[in-house]
Design an enzyme around this catalytic site. Sequence first.
Site, PDB file in Angstrom:
ATOM      1  N   TYR A   1     -24.182 -26.282 -20.764  1.00 45.32           N
ATOM      2  CA  TYR A   1     -25.250 -26.424 -21.773  1.00 45.32           C
ATOM      3  C   TYR A   1     -25.531 -27.899 -22.123  1.00 45.32           C
ATOM      4  CZ  TYR A   1     -27.338 -25.900 -26.464  1.00 45.32           C
ATOM      5  OH  TYR A   1     -28.127 -25.996 -27.575  1.00 45.32           O
TER       6      TYR A   1
ATOM      7  N   LEU B   1     -18.980 -23.774 -11.905  1.00 46.04           N
ATOM      8  CA  LEU B   1     -19.936 -22.707 -12.244  1.00 46.04           C
ATOM      9  C   LEU B   1     -19.255 -21.521 -12.948  1.00 46.04           C
ATOM     10  CD1 LEU B   1     -22.336 -22.762  -9.133  1.00 46.04           C
ATOM     11  CD2 LEU B   1     -22.556 -23.981 -11.299  1.00 46.04           C
TER      12      LEU B   1
ATOM     13  N   ALA C   1     -14.914 -28.122 -19.665  1.00 47.19           N
ATOM     14  CA  ALA C   1     -13.882 -27.701 -20.614  1.00 47.19           C
ATOM     15  C   ALA C   1     -14.153 -26.273 -21.046  1.00 47.19           C
ATOM     16  CB  ALA C   1     -13.901 -28.605 -21.856  1.00 47.19           C
TER      17      ALA C   1
ATOM     18  N   TYR D   1      -8.112 -25.169 -29.444  1.00 52.30           N
ATOM     19  CA  TYR D   1      -9.229 -25.928 -28.876  1.00 52.30           C
ATOM     20  C   TYR D   1      -9.206 -27.364 -29.409  1.00 52.30           C
ATOM     21  CZ  TYR D   1     -14.074 -27.520 -28.351  1.00 52.30           C
ATOM     22  OH  TYR D   1     -15.197 -28.256 -28.073  1.00 52.30           O
TER      23      TYR D   1
ATOM     24  N   PHE E   1     -18.955 -13.925 -40.028  1.00 53.09           N
ATOM     25  CA  PHE E   1     -17.494 -14.015 -40.024  1.00 53.09           C
ATOM     26  C   PHE E   1     -17.009 -14.660 -41.319  1.00 53.09           C
ATOM     27  CE2 PHE E   1     -17.773 -14.421 -35.122  1.00 53.09           C
ATOM     28  CZ  PHE E   1     -17.864 -13.041 -34.992  1.00 53.09           C
TER      29      PHE E   1
ATOM     30  N   ARG F   1     -21.903 -25.560 -41.227  1.00 48.76           N
ATOM     31  CA  ARG F   1     -21.761 -26.388 -40.030  1.00 48.76           C
ATOM     32  C   ARG F   1     -22.935 -27.354 -39.951  1.00 48.76           C
ATOM     33  NH1 ARG F   1     -17.653 -24.583 -40.443  1.00 48.76           N
ATOM     34  NH2 ARG F   1     -16.301 -23.406 -39.045  1.00 48.76           N
TER      35      ARG F   1
ATOM     36  N   ARG G   1     -13.152 -15.367 -39.060  1.00 48.93           N
ATOM     37  CA  ARG G   1     -12.675 -15.552 -37.690  1.00 48.93           C
ATOM     38  C   ARG G   1     -11.527 -16.564 -37.740  1.00 48.93           C
ATOM     39  NH1 ARG G   1     -16.896 -18.088 -33.395  1.00 48.93           N
ATOM     40  NH2 ARG G   1     -16.510 -19.928 -34.689  1.00 48.93           N
TER      41      ARG G   1
ATOM     42  N   GLY H   1      -9.226 -19.647 -37.241  1.00 51.58           N
ATOM     43  CA  GLY H   1      -9.443 -21.031 -36.809  1.00 51.58           C
ATOM     44  C   GLY H   1     -10.706 -21.695 -37.332  1.00 51.58           C
TER      45      GLY H   1
HETATM   46  N1  UDP Z   1     -20.355 -17.175 -36.800  1.00 50.57           N
HETATM   47  C1  UDP Z   1     -20.626 -15.957 -37.408  1.00 50.57           C
HETATM   48  N2  UDP Z   1     -20.952 -14.902 -36.626  1.00 50.57           N
HETATM   49  C2  UDP Z   1     -21.008 -14.977 -35.256  1.00 50.57           C
HETATM   50  C3  UDP Z   1     -20.740 -16.225 -34.659  1.00 50.57           C
HETATM   51  C4  UDP Z   1     -20.412 -17.295 -35.461  1.00 50.57           C
HETATM   52  O1  UDP Z   1     -20.580 -15.834 -38.630  1.00 50.57           O
HETATM   53  O2  UDP Z   1     -21.287 -13.952 -34.615  1.00 50.57           O
HETATM   54  C5  UDP Z   1     -20.006 -18.336 -37.634  1.00 50.57           C
HETATM   55  C6  UDP Z   1     -18.663 -18.961 -37.308  1.00 50.57           C
HETATM   56  O3  UDP Z   1     -17.633 -18.333 -38.017  1.00 50.57           O
HETATM   57  C7  UDP Z   1     -18.888 -20.412 -37.715  1.00 50.57           C
HETATM   58  C8  UDP Z   1     -20.379 -20.641 -37.480  1.00 50.57           C
HETATM   59  O4  UDP Z   1     -20.962 -19.326 -37.387  1.00 50.57           O
HETATM   60  O5  UDP Z   1     -18.648 -20.558 -39.092  1.00 50.57           O
HETATM   61  C9  UDP Z   1     -20.662 -21.387 -36.182  1.00 50.57           C
HETATM   62  O6  UDP Z   1     -19.923 -20.743 -35.150  1.00 50.57           O
HETATM   63  P1  UDP Z   1     -20.150 -21.093 -33.626  1.00 50.57           P
HETATM   64  O7  UDP Z   1     -19.265 -20.159 -32.848  1.00 50.57           O
HETATM   65  O8  UDP Z   1     -21.611 -21.073 -33.317  1.00 50.57           O
HETATM   66  O9  UDP Z   1     -19.675 -22.595 -33.475  1.00 50.57           O
HETATM   67  P2  UDP Z   1     -18.278 -23.313 -33.832  1.00 50.57           P
HETATM   68  O10 UDP Z   1     -18.419 -23.813 -35.243  1.00 50.57           O
HETATM   69  O11 UDP Z   1     -17.184 -22.332 -33.653  1.00 50.57           O
HETATM   70  O12 UDP Z   1     -18.209 -24.428 -32.845  1.00 50.57           O
END
Ligand code: UDP
Length: 328
Positions: free
Chosen positions: A11, A33, A74, A140, A207, A220, A280, A282
């Site tokens: 990406y 790939l 990665a 990660y 989440f 974020r 979620r 982490g």
């Molecule tokens: N998130 C969510 N539902 C989803 C996917 C992500 O609520 O189906 C939340 C996730 O917990 C985080 C934010 O959206 O707070 C961004 O998550 P993403 O996986 O896009 O990026 P990350 O911050 O993990 O790099």
Amino acid sequence: MRILVTGGAGYIGSHTVKLLLARGHEVTVYDNLSAGHRAAVPKETLVVGDLKDIDHLDHLLLVNRIEAVIHFAASASVGESTTNPSKYYQNNLLNSLNLLDRVRRLGIGRFVFSSTCATYGVPATVPIAETEPQKPINPYGNTKLAFERMLADYAAAYPIGFAALRYFNAAGAAADGTLGEVHDPETHLIPLVIQAALGKRPHVEIFGTDYPTPDGTCIRDYIHVEDLAEAHLLALEAIRPGKGLAYNVGLGAGASVREVIRAVEEVSGKIVLVKEGPRRAGDPPVLVAASDAIRRELGWAPKYPTLKSIVETAWRWHRTHPNGYAKP
Ligand code: UDP
């Protein structure tokens, strides 16, 4: 410059390759790939291979007389890293070390590394400056921080210079509609919400709704992938042998999960059904960049200054490519 781009069919990699070629660089993409897409890069640039194949890599670096490496390859899902850390240590640390050693032995002087805001863990101060202590809370982030430290040690000992770009949340798609975000399975918020708006998913799960944020959902800093690509070009030019640079790359503005859902609804004109779920593993509550350093020192200036402008490009991409890239 003659540049090797690992993970260049992915990406952020593919958007960076596009920009490098537009600016006249000679690019070799090295990608297995596993997550990248053949159709995301010009076919004459692509070499399909794995970082584990050290002889192949060595040969490529030599015959293409590579002067700089941009290392994207990665594994990059926070959630998966907590259930399958072995994959993350293998891909993000061991493979990266192999690459770095080849680069060092051949005397290649410039190395740009995809690092992450996940190296900060739960920051004490937000917006997060580069001086914030790095204390990751998931595998990660641990692997990315460990490699940043390796780079610093190498730059102190050998004539190699590096830039570690600590990305916040990459989002959006190329303005000309040729490239976009395609993961399988998709785990990132913006594409998931867009897929729900397109009727490809019944709902989006949030989440965690009990975070210490104004609406209870995680915040974020979403940054457009073309603005990230530009940061790589600027970093590449600024690298000097024996010196290390580290920059946060984000807008400096946060959006909550609920705000992202609202932005997609506004841009698409569709209603997105939401299911509230548990946290979620982490996930820190708030990650927002202080990106003054890269603006001031490298002259970086994002072209997409708002969440809405970012989501508009993502919406256009997903609407016109509901099944991702065309299969060759
Ligand atoms: N998130 C969510 N539902 C989803 C996917 C992500 O609520 O189906 C939340 C996730 O917990 C985080 C934010 O959206 O707070 C961004 O998550 P993403 O996986 O896009 O990026 P990350 O911050 O993990 O790099």
